[in-house]
Design a protein around this motif. Sequence first.
Motif, PDB file in Angstrom:
ATOM      1  N   LYS A  22      -6.632  -9.646 -12.349  1.00 30.18           N
ATOM      2  CA  LYS A  22      -7.205  -9.619 -10.992  1.00 30.18           C
ATOM      3  C   LYS A  22      -7.285  -8.189 -10.514  1.00 30.18           C
ATOM      4  CE  LYS A  22      -6.372 -11.030  -6.211  1.00 30.18           C
ATOM      5  NZ  LYS A  22      -7.698 -11.549  -5.832  1.00 30.18           N
ATOM      6  N   GLN A  23      -8.429  -7.830  -9.963  1.00 33.28           N
ATOM      7  CA  GLN A  23      -8.523  -6.531  -9.296  1.00 33.28           C
ATOM      8  C   GLN A  23      -7.993  -6.701  -7.879  1.00 33.28           C
ATOM      9  OE1 GLN A  23     -12.366  -4.536  -9.128  1.00 33.28           O
ATOM     10  NE2 GLN A  23     -11.327  -2.579  -8.820  1.00 33.28           N
ATOM     11  N   VAL A  24      -7.058  -5.845  -7.515  1.00 34.27           N
ATOM     12  CA  VAL A  24      -6.436  -5.920  -6.187  1.00 34.27           C
ATOM     13  C   VAL A  24      -7.227  -5.013  -5.245  1.00 34.27           C
ATOM     14  CG1 VAL A  24      -4.356  -5.456  -4.838  1.00 34.27           C
ATOM     15  CG2 VAL A  24      -4.178  -6.484  -7.125  1.00 34.27           C
ATOM     16  N   GLU A  25      -7.902  -5.634  -4.292  1.00 35.57           N
ATOM     17  CA  GLU A  25      -8.727  -4.891  -3.331  1.00 35.57           C
ATOM     18  C   GLU A  25      -7.954  -4.719  -2.027  1.00 35.57           C
ATOM     19  OE1 GLU A  25     -11.477  -3.795  -4.377  1.00 35.57           O
ATOM     20  OE2 GLU A  25     -12.430  -5.226  -5.748  1.00 35.57           O
ATOM     21  N   ALA A  26      -8.401  -3.771  -1.210  1.00 35.56           N
ATOM     22  CA  ALA A  26      -7.794  -3.597   0.117  1.00 35.56           C
ATOM     23  C   ALA A  26      -7.822  -4.917   0.878  1.00 35.56           C
ATOM     24  CB  ALA A  26      -8.527  -2.501   0.895  1.00 35.56           C
ATOM     25  N   ARG A  27      -8.881  -5.710   0.685  1.00 33.57           N
ATOM     26  CA  ARG A  27      -8.978  -6.978   1.417  1.00 33.57           C
ATOM     27  C   ARG A  27      -7.880  -7.952   0.978  1.00 33.57           C
ATOM     28  NH1 ARG A  27     -12.909 -10.767   2.209  1.00 33.57           N
ATOM     29  NH2 ARG A  27     -12.322 -12.595   1.037  1.00 33.57           N
ATOM     30  N   ASP A  28      -7.449  -7.895  -0.296  1.00 33.80           N
ATOM     31  CA  ASP A  28      -6.356  -8.771  -0.740  1.00 33.80           C
ATOM     32  C   ASP A  28      -5.056  -8.394  -0.030  1.00 33.80           C
ATOM     33  OD1 ASP A  28      -7.798 -10.316  -2.737  1.00 33.80           O
ATOM     34  OD2 ASP A  28      -7.883  -8.468  -3.890  1.00 33.80           O
ATOM     35  N   ILE A  29      -4.866  -7.104   0.186  1.00 33.79           N
ATOM     36  CA  ILE A  29      -3.655  -6.646   0.873  1.00 33.79           C
ATOM     37  C   ILE A  29      -3.673  -7.114   2.333  1.00 33.79           C
ATOM     38  CG2 ILE A  29      -2.328  -4.594   1.534  1.00 33.79           C
ATOM     39  CD1 ILE A  29      -3.487  -3.248  -1.024  1.00 33.79           C
ATOM     40  N   GLN A  30      -4.853  -7.073   2.957  1.00 34.64           N
ATOM     41  CA  GLN A  30      -4.971  -7.577   4.339  1.00 34.64           C
ATOM     42  C   GLN A  30      -4.709  -9.082   4.387  1.00 34.64           C
ATOM     43  OE1 GLN A  30      -8.963  -5.679   5.052  1.00 34.64           O
ATOM     44  NE2 GLN A  30      -8.005  -5.161   6.995  1.00 34.64           N
ATOM     45  N   ARG A  92       6.588  -0.390 -10.511  1.00 36.72           N
ATOM     46  CA  ARG A  92       5.648   0.640 -10.057  1.00 36.72           C
ATOM     47  C   ARG A  92       4.795   0.050  -8.946  1.00 36.72           C
ATOM     48  NH1 ARG A  92       5.762   1.570 -15.394  1.00 36.72           N
ATOM     49  NH2 ARG A  92       6.064   3.719 -16.080  1.00 36.72           N
ATOM     50  N   PRO A  93       4.278   0.915  -8.055  1.00 39.90           N
ATOM     51  CA  PRO A  93       3.397   0.391  -7.011  1.00 39.90           C
ATOM     52  C   PRO A  93       2.026  -0.004  -7.569  1.00 39.90           C
ATOM     53  CG  PRO A  93       3.584   2.779  -6.839  1.00 39.90           C
ATOM     54  CD  PRO A  93       4.546   2.358  -7.914  1.00 39.90           C
ATOM     55  N   VAL A  94       1.377  -0.916  -6.876  1.00 41.74           N
ATOM     56  CA  VAL A  94      -0.023  -1.293  -7.146  1.00 41.74           C
ATOM     57  C   VAL A  94      -0.848  -0.772  -5.967  1.00 41.74           C
ATOM     58  CG1 VAL A  94      -1.643  -3.234  -7.350  1.00 41.74           C
ATOM     59  CG2 VAL A  94       0.603  -3.335  -8.474  1.00 41.74           C
ATOM     60  N   TYR A  95      -1.902  -0.004  -6.296  1.00 43.23           N
ATOM     61  CA  TYR A  95      -2.767   0.571  -5.268  1.00 43.23           C
ATOM     62  C   TYR A  95      -4.067  -0.225  -5.158  1.00 43.23           C
ATOM     63  CZ  TYR A  95       0.326   4.667  -5.494  1.00 43.23           C
ATOM     64  OH  TYR A  95       1.412   5.495  -5.445  1.00 43.23           O
ATOM     65  N   PRO A  96      -4.695  -0.216  -3.995  1.00 44.16           N
ATOM     66  CA  PRO A  96      -6.004  -0.867  -3.877  1.00 44.16           C
ATOM     67  C   PRO A  96      -6.956  -0.324  -4.940  1.00 44.16           C
ATOM     68  CG  PRO A  96      -5.260  -0.041  -1.739  1.00 44.16           C
ATOM     69  CD  PRO A  96      -4.286   0.465  -2.751  1.00 44.16           C
TER      70      PRO A  96
END
Lengths: 163, 163
Positions: A22-30, A92-96
């Motif tokens: 899965k690609q983690v997008e800024a919208r997933d974080i929101q 490790r962190p996951v970034y948008p």
Amino acid sequence: MTGLSNYTLDEITIGQTASYSKQVEARDIQLFAAVSGDVNPVHLDPDFAASTQFERCIAHGMLSGAIISAAIAMKLPGPGSIYLSQSMSFRRPVYPGDTVTVHLEVTEINARRGFVTLDCRVLNQNKKAVVTGIAEVKAPTEKILLESPALPHVTIGASVDPA
Amino acid sequence: MTGLSNYTLDEITIGQTASYSKQVEARDIQLFAAVSGDVNPVHLDPDFAASTQFERCIAHGMLSGAIISAAIAMKLPGPGSIYLSQSMSFRRPVYPGDTVTVHLEVTEINARRGFVTLDCRVLNQNKKAVVTGIAEVKAPTEKILLESPALPHVTIGASVDPA
């Protein structure tokens, strides 16, 4: 529609693997902030995040947990699995924009109880581990073949005060 | 806006507790499906769910994980915490409409490394444990007092094909 199927207990073997990306997008974080209630500014506020050791917004660690759970529920063993336990180390962190891939491998089978143990490794696009852990599930006993329910259509609008 | 603050390492004591509640709505389950990609019909399709041992739709187990992570990030230790690990045992299903409460209790402090261990119990409105587990976090060293960022405003529309 796409199909969804599972592996029943007697179809599962030690060493069996599956993966799910899965690609983690800024919208997933929101969305994850909305569903969990975790509005920590390290996830949502670029100015605040810039002041942290991460330097920019990062995904919630448990978002990788959500993706592990999806890998188990959708891939191995798939629908009909009952989630018993999960351990996770956040490495490790996951970034948008990062693409994470969950790698599952069957490491133990308790045929009598129907329990299966899965090694879980979540890697980013640079093959670095972001989360590692162990899952235990009760495997399905009945074969399921079905059309995948449609994803809910979600729109993110202007922010609202959490009142 | 509401305020958000944290407990720094030197403010944390063994036995310290915090709790965090959330009512789990059908919409949260749809959002969790969208953000994880887990469209398992036991969560989304009432007819399918009626055929399972759960008899009706249940929340994704990891949604309780998301709520635990929110409790840690928002309450104890709060903003600035770095999530190191989490274990979870999934004990009972959560149904739409249930109110879950995360109870956190500090059980160990490693002052040298700044690590804090938290016992995590998620109870439903009938005081039954739905998830239990252990979290390990690196506690913040700097006091943070800030306005809580607003929750993203999310709208769920008609379903779309996952294609």
